[in-house]
Write a protein that holds these residues in place. Structure first.
Motif, PDB file in Angstrom:
ATOM      1  N   VAL A  19       0.824  -1.212   0.000  1.00  0.00           N
ATOM      2  CA  VAL A  19       0.000   0.000   0.000  1.00  0.00           C
ATOM      3  C   VAL A  19       0.859   1.264   0.000  1.00  0.00           C
ATOM      4  O   VAL A  19       0.612   2.191  -0.773  1.00  0.00           O
ATOM      5  CB  VAL A  19      -0.954   0.016   1.220  1.00  0.00           C
ATOM      6  N   VAL A  20       1.872   1.338   0.861  1.00  0.00           N
ATOM      7  CA  VAL A  20       2.601   2.602   1.067  1.00  0.00           C
ATOM      8  C   VAL A  20       4.102   2.511   0.800  1.00  0.00           C
ATOM      9  O   VAL A  20       4.831   3.459   1.084  1.00  0.00           O
ATOM     10  CB  VAL A  20       2.383   3.148   2.503  1.00  0.00           C
ATOM     11  N   GLY A  21       4.569   1.422   0.233  1.00  0.00           N
ATOM     12  CA  GLY A  21       6.006   1.199   0.130  1.00  0.00           C
ATOM     13  C   GLY A  21       6.680   1.803  -1.080  1.00  0.00           C
ATOM     14  O   GLY A  21       7.573   1.197  -1.661  1.00  0.00           O
ATOM     15  N   GLU A  22       6.275   2.968  -1.458  1.00  0.00           N
ATOM     16  CA  GLU A  22       6.875   3.644  -2.604  1.00  0.00           C
ATOM     17  C   GLU A  22       7.184   5.080  -2.186  1.00  0.00           C
ATOM     18  O   GLU A  22       6.405   5.696  -1.467  1.00  0.00           O
ATOM     19  CB  GLU A  22       5.862   3.576  -3.760  1.00  0.00           C
ATOM     20  N   LYS A  23       8.321   5.578  -2.635  1.00  0.00           N
ATOM     21  CA  LYS A  23       8.800   6.899  -2.203  1.00  0.00           C
ATOM     22  C   LYS A  23       7.737   7.988  -2.322  1.00  0.00           C
ATOM     23  O   LYS A  23       7.479   8.723  -1.367  1.00  0.00           O
ATOM     24  CB  LYS A  23      10.030   7.270  -3.028  1.00  0.00           C
ATOM     25  N   TRP A  24       7.114   8.106  -3.480  1.00  0.00           N
ATOM     26  CA  TRP A  24       6.162   9.203  -3.677  1.00  0.00           C
ATOM     27  C   TRP A  24       4.960   9.064  -2.757  1.00  0.00           C
ATOM     28  O   TRP A  24       4.424  10.054  -2.277  1.00  0.00           O
ATOM     29  CB  TRP A  24       5.710   9.266  -5.133  1.00  0.00           C
ATOM     30  N   THR A  25       4.538   7.844  -2.508  1.00  0.00           N
ATOM     31  CA  THR A  25       3.396   7.619  -1.618  1.00  0.00           C
ATOM     32  C   THR A  25       3.719   8.101  -0.209  1.00  0.00           C
ATOM     33  O   THR A  25       2.910   8.776   0.432  1.00  0.00           O
ATOM     34  CB  THR A  25       3.027   6.126  -1.611  1.00  0.00           C
ATOM     35  N   LEU A  26       4.903   7.775   0.273  1.00  0.00           N
ATOM     36  CA  LEU A  26       5.300   8.222   1.614  1.00  0.00           C
ATOM     37  C   LEU A  26       5.419   9.738   1.682  1.00  0.00           C
ATOM     38  O   LEU A  26       5.071  10.356   2.698  1.00  0.00           O
ATOM     39  CB  LEU A  26       6.602   7.549   2.036  1.00  0.00           C
ATOM     40  N   LEU A  27       5.880  10.375   0.616  1.00  0.00           N
ATOM     41  CA  LEU A  27       5.976  11.840   0.614  1.00  0.00           C
ATOM     42  C   LEU A  27       4.588  12.483   0.575  1.00  0.00           C
ATOM     43  O   LEU A  27       4.362  13.518   1.215  1.00  0.00           O
ATOM     44  CB  LEU A  27       6.844  12.316  -0.547  1.00  0.00           C
TER      45      LEU A  27
END
Length: 155
Positions: A19-27
């Motif tokens: 669900v959230v394991g991508e750089k842009w998603t975390l930003l």
């Protein structure tokens, strides 16, 4: 059963990263926690393409991490604000832990760009791992990890 014998098919870390394991998603989540709500503000602040931003916002809404709330400014078309759900706010400690790690191990010149403090006493906020019996600030050497009740043998 030992850890290396357990299947990781149902691993909560793996499912979370789906669900959230991508750089842009975390930003995007970092900005949402800090009050950013609108597409143009995410786009301007994070600096990713509109197509990638649209895709990540759609995925976060689909996963129930954000909710899209329509708004309309006078004279413009209806658009969405993106607000964290309870599920989204539950990621706040994860973001705080990433920031804390970054301040210790990956900080650039000039210091951190965000200074998070407790409103009640103005002390810096930090993330710690505690046990459910109120023992505070555990270290990895004070923890035993073993396969849980949902663990199945690797096939």
């Amino acid at each position: 059963m030992k850890w290396l014998e357990a299947s990781t098919e149902n691993c909560p870390v793996q499912r979370t990263l789906d669900v959230v394991g991508e750089k842009w998603t975390l930003l995007i989540l970092r900005d949402a926690v800090n009050g950013v709500r609108r597409f143009d503000d995410f786009h301007r602040h994070i600096g990713l393409s509109e197509a990638v931003l649209s895709d990540r916002l759609r995925k976060l809404v689909s996963a129930g991490v954000l909710k899209a709330v329509p708004y309309r400014e006078p004279g413009t078309r209806s658009r969405n604000e993106y607000r964290l759900t309870r599920k989204g706010w539950d990621l706040w400690p994860v973001l705080m832990a990433l920031g804390q790690w970054g301040e210790t191990h990956a900080l650039g010149a000039g210091g951190p760009v965000l200074d998070v403090r407790h409103t009640g006493c103005d002390a810096p906020v930090r993330v710690v791992v505690e046990c459910s019996a109120d023992h505070s600030a555990l270290t990895p050497g004070e923890v035993t990890a073993r396969p849980g009740p949902g663990a199945r043998p690797r096939s």
